[in-house]
Scaffold this motif. Structure first.
Motif, PDB file in Angstrom:
ATOM      1  N   TRP A  21       0.818  -1.220   0.000  1.00 20.58           N
ATOM      2  CA  TRP A  21       0.000   0.000   0.000  1.00 20.58           C
ATOM      3  C   TRP A  21       0.849   1.266   0.000  1.00 20.58           C
ATOM      4  N   ASP A  22       2.183   1.085  -0.100  1.00 19.19           N
ATOM      5  CA  ASP A  22       3.127   2.201  -0.226  1.00 19.19           C
ATOM      6  C   ASP A  22       3.146   3.073   1.027  1.00 19.19           C
ATOM      7  N   GLY A  23       3.252   2.405   2.185  1.00 23.52           N
ATOM      8  CA  GLY A  23       3.298   3.122   3.454  1.00 23.52           C
ATOM      9  C   GLY A  23       4.635   3.791   3.715  1.00 23.52           C
ATOM     10  N   ARG A  24       4.599   4.848   4.482  1.00 24.04           N
ATOM     11  CA  ARG A  24       5.811   5.545   4.916  1.00 24.04           C
ATOM     12  C   ARG A  24       6.470   4.765   6.046  1.00 24.04           C
ATOM     13  N   LEU A  25       7.746   5.003   6.240  1.00 28.28           N
ATOM     14  CA  LEU A  25       8.443   4.420   7.380  1.00 28.28           C
ATOM     15  C   LEU A  25       8.009   5.149   8.643  1.00 28.28           C
ATOM     16  N   PRO A  26       7.901   4.445   9.762  1.00 27.96           N
ATOM     17  CA  PRO A  26       7.560   5.124  11.012  1.00 27.96           C
ATOM     18  C   PRO A  26       8.720   5.998  11.489  1.00 27.96           C
ATOM     19  N   VAL A  27       8.380   7.013  12.260  1.00 31.45           N
ATOM     20  CA  VAL A  27       9.395   7.872  12.860  1.00 31.45           C
ATOM     21  C   VAL A  27      10.124   7.101  13.952  1.00 31.45           C
ATOM     22  N   ALA A  28       9.383   6.302  14.705  1.00 37.32           N
ATOM     23  CA  ALA A  28       9.931   5.468  15.773  1.00 37.32           C
ATOM     24  C   ALA A  28       8.973   4.296  15.975  1.00 37.32           C
ATOM     25  N   VAL A  29       9.470   3.253  16.630  1.00 43.99           N
ATOM     26  CA  VAL A  29       8.668   2.054  16.872  1.00 43.99           C
ATOM     27  C   VAL A  29       8.789   1.654  18.336  1.00 43.99           C
ATOM     28  N   ASP A  30       7.651   1.395  18.965  1.00 42.12           N
ATOM     29  CA  ASP A  30       7.631   0.836  20.313  1.00 42.12           C
ATOM     30  C   ASP A  30       7.018  -0.551  20.208  1.00 42.12           C
ATOM     31  N   TYR A  31       7.581  -1.509  20.944  1.00 41.42           N
ATOM     32  CA  TYR A  31       7.127  -2.891  20.844  1.00 41.42           C
ATOM     33  C   TYR A  31       6.209  -3.278  21.994  1.00 41.42           C
ATOM     34  N   ALA A  32       5.217  -4.078  21.678  1.00 38.90           N
ATOM     35  CA  ALA A  32       4.273  -4.584  22.672  1.00 38.90           C
ATOM     36  C   ALA A  32       4.668  -6.011  23.047  1.00 38.90           C
ATOM     37  N   ILE A  33       4.303  -6.406  24.239  1.00 39.88           N
ATOM     38  CA  ILE A  33       4.544  -7.777  24.691  1.00 39.88           C
ATOM     39  C   ILE A  33       3.391  -8.637  24.201  1.00 39.88           C
ATOM     40  N   ILE A  34       3.724  -9.750  23.557  1.00 42.72           N
ATOM     41  CA  ILE A  34       2.685 -10.652  23.061  1.00 42.72           C
ATOM     42  C   ILE A  34       2.637 -11.892  23.946  1.00 42.72           C
ATOM     43  N   PRO A  35       1.528 -12.598  24.005  1.00 39.33           N
ATOM     44  CA  PRO A  35       0.313 -12.321  23.246  1.00 39.33           C
ATOM     45  C   PRO A  35      -0.481 -11.150  23.848  1.00 39.33           C
ATOM     46  N   ILE A  36      -1.110 -10.398  22.966  1.00 42.68           N
ATOM     47  CA  ILE A  36      -1.914  -9.231  23.337  1.00 42.68           C
ATOM     48  C   ILE A  36      -3.225  -9.712  23.956  1.00 42.68           C
ATOM     49  N   LYS A  37      -3.677  -9.027  24.978  1.00 41.43           N
ATOM     50  CA  LYS A  37      -4.880  -9.451  25.713  1.00 41.43           C
ATOM     51  C   LYS A  37      -6.165  -8.728  25.295  1.00 41.43           C
ATOM     52  N   PHE A  38      -6.032  -7.598  24.563  1.00 40.02           N
ATOM     53  CA  PHE A  38      -7.211  -6.806  24.196  1.00 40.02           C
ATOM     54  C   PHE A  38      -7.191  -6.432  22.720  1.00 40.02           C
ATOM     55  N   VAL A  39      -8.380  -6.339  22.131  1.00 42.59           N
ATOM     56  CA  VAL A  39      -8.560  -5.814  20.768  1.00 42.59           C
ATOM     57  C   VAL A  39      -9.566  -4.678  20.871  1.00 42.59           C
ATOM     58  N   VAL A  40      -9.206  -3.532  20.316  1.00 44.41           N
ATOM     59  CA  VAL A  40     -10.100  -2.377  20.301  1.00 44.41           C
ATOM     60  C   VAL A  40     -10.537  -2.142  18.854  1.00 44.41           C
ATOM     61  N   ILE A  41     -11.849  -2.159  18.635  1.00 42.13           N
ATOM     62  CA  ILE A  41     -12.407  -1.965  17.299  1.00 42.13           C
ATOM     63  C   ILE A  41     -12.760  -0.494  17.083  1.00 42.13           C
ATOM     64  N   HIS A  42     -12.370   0.019  15.926  1.00 45.30           N
ATOM     65  CA  HIS A  42     -12.599   1.411  15.534  1.00 45.30           C
ATOM     66  C   HIS A  42     -13.238   1.454  14.149  1.00 45.30           C
ATOM     67  N   HIS A  43     -13.730   2.627  13.772  1.00 43.53           N
ATOM     68  CA  HIS A  43     -13.981   2.915  12.365  1.00 43.53           C
ATOM     69  C   HIS A  43     -13.242   4.201  12.048  1.00 43.53           C
ATOM     70  N   THR A  44     -12.891   4.388  10.783  1.00 48.32           N
ATOM     71  CA  THR A  44     -12.027   5.512  10.418  1.00 48.32           C
ATOM     72  C   THR A  44     -12.793   6.805  10.141  1.00 48.32           C
ATOM     73  N   VAL A  45     -14.117   6.730   9.996  1.00 53.05           N
ATOM     74  CA  VAL A  45     -14.957   7.887   9.675  1.00 53.05           C
ATOM     75  C   VAL A  45     -14.410   8.596   8.425  1.00 53.05           C
ATOM     76  N   THR A  46     -14.122   7.792   7.428  1.00 53.23           N
ATOM     77  CA  THR A  46     -13.653   8.261   6.125  1.00 53.23           C
ATOM     78  C   THR A  46     -14.577   7.645   5.078  1.00 53.23           C
ATOM     79  N   PRO A  47     -14.428   8.026   3.823  1.00 53.41           N
ATOM     80  CA  PRO A  47     -15.157   7.290   2.790  1.00 53.41           C
ATOM     81  C   PRO A  47     -14.739   5.814   2.808  1.00 53.41           C
ATOM     82  N   GLU A  48     -15.636   4.964   2.353  1.00 50.55           N
ATOM     83  CA  GLU A  48     -15.321   3.546   2.246  1.00 50.55           C
ATOM     84  C   GLU A  48     -14.466   3.303   1.012  1.00 50.55           C
ATOM     85  N   CYS A  49     -13.918   2.115   0.898  1.00 54.03           N
ATOM     86  CA  CYS A  49     -13.132   1.745  -0.266  1.00 54.03           C
ATOM     87  C   CYS A  49     -13.519   0.327  -0.676  1.00 54.03           C
ATOM     88  N   THR A  50     -13.405   0.025  -1.966  1.00 54.40           N
ATOM     89  CA  THR A  50     -13.877  -1.273  -2.446  1.00 54.40           C
ATOM     90  C   THR A  50     -12.865  -2.018  -3.310  1.00 54.40           C
TER      91      THR A  50
END
Length: 193
Positions: A36-65
């Protein structure tokens, strides 16, 4: 020297997920950052796995197909997060497009910037579009469910992870009323995170 070896291992493991030889069958098509031609991050922080939570969002942008339109939308979201909000990277770990594909955001075992107080211990999964008044497509919902099963198979998500909508832990309408009603039916949904 140990820190360098650990980081090299993390980067190696991260790259294995991009084109893995033994990808679990349940995993949906994941469009990596190169595709998808993403930019490199400015910095990266790492999480400890396995992750215990999932948070669901919507982007409030137009949809894509299509992969082309979804990639463009993900780039736009990344640019907004990095240039306007001054995040280190796109805030979501992954995004689900209307084309039924999952788009790699901050990615696996990385700390996103999607839900204050939960970033370091959750995976932020965003549906591309506005789902206040409509439910995501069947393809989008299936891709998200398959992705979560895939994440458990890969050991990224705890087998007993809890899933909730961003509105349950933050002052937001996300993930939209219709999507929120949908995720309430999912087996890992938690009414009280």
């Amino acid at each position: 020297m140990r820190r360098f070896n650990y980081l090299a291992l993390v980067f190696c493991v991260g790259s294995v997920y991009a084109v893995p030889p033994d990808w679990p069958e349940v995993c949906p098509d994941i469009v990596n950052r190169t595709r998808w031609d993403g930019r490199l991050p400015v910095a990266v922080d790492y999480a400890i796995i396995p992750i215990k939570f999932v948070v669901i969002h919507h982007t409030v942008t137009p949809e894509c197909t299509s992969e082309t339109s979804c990639s463009s939308m993900v780039r736009s979201i990344q640019n907004f997060h990095m240039d306007t909000l001054e995040f280190q990277d796109i805030g979501y770990n992954f995004l689900v497009g209307g084309d039924g594909k999952v788009y790699e955001g901050a990615s696996w075992h990385k700390v996103g910037a999607h839900t204050r107080g939960y970033n370091s211990r959750s995976l932020g999964l965003a549906f591309i579009g506005n789902f206040s008044n409509k439910t995501p497509s069947d393809a989008q919902l299936k891709a998200a469910k398959d992705f979560l099963e895939c994440a458990m198979e890969l050991g990224e998500l705890d087998k007993n992870y809890q899933l909730f909508g961003a509105r349950q832990v933050s002052a937001t309408e996300s993930p939209g009323a219709k999507l929120f009603n949908e995720i309430k039916k999912w087996r890992h949904f938690s009414r009280s995170p």
